[in-house]
Design a protein around this motif. Sequence first.
Motif, mmCIF file in Angstrom:
data_model
loop_
_atom_site.group_PDB
_atom_site.id
_atom_site.type_symbol
_atom_site.label_atom_id
_atom_site.label_comp_id
_atom_site.label_asym_id
_atom_site.label_seq_id
_atom_site.Cartn_x
_atom_site.Cartn_y
_atom_site.Cartn_z
ATOM 1 N N ARG A 67 0.817 -1.214 0.000
ATOM 2 C CA ARG A 67 0.000 0.000 0.000
ATOM 3 C C ARG A 67 0.851 1.264 0.000
ATOM 4 O O ARG A 67 0.677 2.151 -0.827
ATOM 5 C CB ARG A 67 -0.938 -0.012 1.214
ATOM 6 C CG ARG A 67 -1.835 1.191 1.320
ATOM 7 C CD ARG A 67 -2.976 1.139 0.325
ATOM 8 N NE ARG A 67 -3.645 2.416 0.199
ATOM 9 C CZ ARG A 67 -4.688 2.781 0.918
ATOM 10 N NH1 ARG A 67 -5.200 1.948 1.798
ATOM 11 N NH2 ARG A 67 -5.235 3.952 0.754
ATOM 12 N N TRP A 68 1.798 1.358 0.931
ATOM 13 C CA TRP A 68 2.601 2.567 1.019
ATOM 14 C C TRP A 68 4.064 2.361 0.631
ATOM 15 O O TRP A 68 4.785 3.328 0.507
ATOM 16 C CB TRP A 68 2.499 3.163 2.429
ATOM 17 C CG TRP A 68 1.276 3.989 2.594
ATOM 18 C CD1 TRP A 68 1.092 5.254 2.123
ATOM 19 C CD2 TRP A 68 0.059 3.621 3.234
ATOM 20 N NE1 TRP A 68 -0.159 5.697 2.438
ATOM 21 C CE2 TRP A 68 -0.817 4.727 3.126
ATOM 22 C CE3 TRP A 68 -0.372 2.501 3.899
ATOM 23 C CZ2 TRP A 68 -2.094 4.709 3.651
ATOM 24 C CZ3 TRP A 68 -1.637 2.478 4.420
ATOM 25 C CH2 TRP A 68 -2.503 3.573 4.293
ATOM 26 N N ASP A 69 4.513 1.145 0.494
ATOM 27 C CA ASP A 69 5.817 0.790 -0.095
ATOM 28 C C ASP A 69 6.973 1.725 0.273
ATOM 29 O O ASP A 69 7.405 2.563 -0.494
ATOM 30 C CB ASP A 69 5.699 0.709 -1.616
ATOM 31 C CG ASP A 69 6.977 0.142 -2.211
ATOM 32 O OD1 ASP A 69 7.730 -0.483 -1.447
ATOM 33 O OD2 ASP A 69 7.192 0.311 -3.409
ATOM 34 N N LEU A 70 7.474 1.549 1.479
ATOM 35 C CA LEU A 70 8.552 2.396 1.990
ATOM 36 C C LEU A 70 9.851 2.218 1.215
ATOM 37 O O LEU A 70 10.697 3.108 1.209
ATOM 38 C CB LEU A 70 8.768 2.035 3.462
ATOM 39 C CG LEU A 70 9.305 3.106 4.385
ATOM 40 C CD1 LEU A 70 8.471 4.340 4.246
ATOM 41 C CD2 LEU A 70 9.244 2.614 5.798
ATOM 42 N N GLU A 71 10.010 1.064 0.537
ATOM 43 C CA GLU A 71 11.297 0.806 -0.122
ATOM 44 C C GLU A 71 11.528 1.746 -1.301
ATOM 45 O O GLU A 71 12.652 1.862 -1.783
ATOM 46 C CB GLU A 71 11.363 -0.652 -0.588
ATOM 47 C CG GLU A 71 12.786 -1.194 -0.609
ATOM 48 C CD GLU A 71 12.872 -2.569 -1.223
ATOM 49 O OE1 GLU A 71 11.841 -3.104 -1.644
ATOM 50 O OE2 GLU A 71 13.985 -3.091 -1.287
ATOM 51 N N ARG A 72 10.476 2.434 -1.764
ATOM 52 C CA ARG A 72 10.653 3.407 -2.830
ATOM 53 C C ARG A 72 11.702 4.442 -2.463
ATOM 54 O O ARG A 72 12.417 4.958 -3.309
ATOM 55 C CB ARG A 72 9.335 4.147 -3.073
ATOM 56 C CG ARG A 72 8.356 3.404 -3.904
ATOM 57 C CD ARG A 72 7.098 4.189 -4.017
ATOM 58 N NE ARG A 72 6.467 4.396 -2.720
ATOM 59 C CZ ARG A 72 5.554 5.320 -2.484
ATOM 60 N NH1 ARG A 72 5.179 6.121 -3.431
ATOM 61 N NH2 ARG A 72 5.014 5.424 -1.283
#
Lengths: 191, 280
Positions: free
Chosen positions: A49-54
């Motif tokens: 959903r928010w994908d911090l790895e970006r």
Amino acid sequence: MLNEIEQNRKERQSAWEYVINYFRKRSIWLLHYCTGCGAVELPPVMTSRWDLERFGVGPMATPRQADVFLVTGYASIKTLKRMIRTYEQMPKPRWVIGFGACTINGGIYYKSYNVINKLDRYIPVDIFISGCMPRPEAILAALEELRNMIQRGEAKGYDRYVKNYDWYKKNQKEILEREGSLFGEADDENK
Amino acid sequence: MVGLLFIGLGRIITARVQRRIGPPFYQQFIDVIKLLARESIWHHWIMTLGSIMALGGLIATMVHVPVAGWLPYDSGGPIFLILYLATIGYLGMAMGVSASGNPNAPLGIGRALSLMLGYEIPFAAILILFISLTGSSSLTEIAAMQAGGFLSWNIVKFPLAFIAAEITVQAMMAEKPFDQMIAPSEIASGPLVELGGKFLGLGMIQMAVAIYFETAIMVNLFFGGGANIFTFTLKQFGVYTIAILINSVMPRYKIENAVRYLWTVPLALIIIQMLIVFLR
């Protein structure tokens, strides 16, 4: 105006530091200290959903590898001891994020006999996230702010810890040696 | 460099499998530069020696692996020397991290070495097959034997051996289901547990070099080498993509199950392949 900003930057950090800080802010590795309930907000931030790895942010297994120490929620006296040890094991530069209302003023554990209220008195916190619990958006916003602080060379919690080592140690000692009179403290304040 | 790029792209592929966007492809370079510029805590000078020995061993291996038929000097890609030198990297890492004194590190190293015991036997069997067919233990000649189009590649000629080799390489790269040695949730990333700053940066470069030469061996053995460096790298990336795709959907074996699996399934496949080849 621009010259002034440039001047301020030069006072805080050299050109080399400025370049390295660019890489530091793009690669923040978290060490979760998940004893508090706030940890439950982290899986949505990490996953699709928010994908911090970006942003190059990812979880790490040990304090030696991590850049940011994420204290999720309340810190009891027992965990505080471990927290201090973990924090001191991390290599510099290291940053601390205080996560949730409990790290700011104790939150709903404000009058608890075995939970500390202000985390910043014991280890230097760079940025707080308020809320009980904070939304994932708040976590992302805090990380964004931390990134900007790192780039500007303002996130210097680890320097603060070295400079005020005596003060931090005194506070830590106070709380860790308080164990004799723990019971009934909340009652005393109610009277 | 290419290895680091591969890891970066691999992270994107994993992210896409998990329906995420994933980091930018140059993320791995950023991580390594950050780590190399960081304070490093070390416990013993053996740690530095081990890190450098591991990297040196891997680079010494890389020197002997032919990339698109090209070698720094005319050694012909001696496969036994490559296998021998590849262990030096692991031994250097073992020495370095054992000096750190953390109990998780020797645990991870023990797992890595027992896994090595597991995958080297099927891999040696594959090499025996190719050496007996080519009559030479030179990787360059094995690659040259497959010249002349898609149909003469070993992957088409010996599909069972390719499946066995793919499983073996999965274990070599320590991707799931064979990532017992670095299991982050189990033994806190094993050998890397006490490594911070420059040591971890060197460790990541080691991993990149290891991935590069393992995929290079696979391309030489099964995909006919490559006409030039670009097709070679493209084929390498194909091999790595297969490994990453398997990695992103698999859980982890226990170490004893992993070794048992490696000693049965790939070895059985390769023996069937040998029977087909030699009895025909």
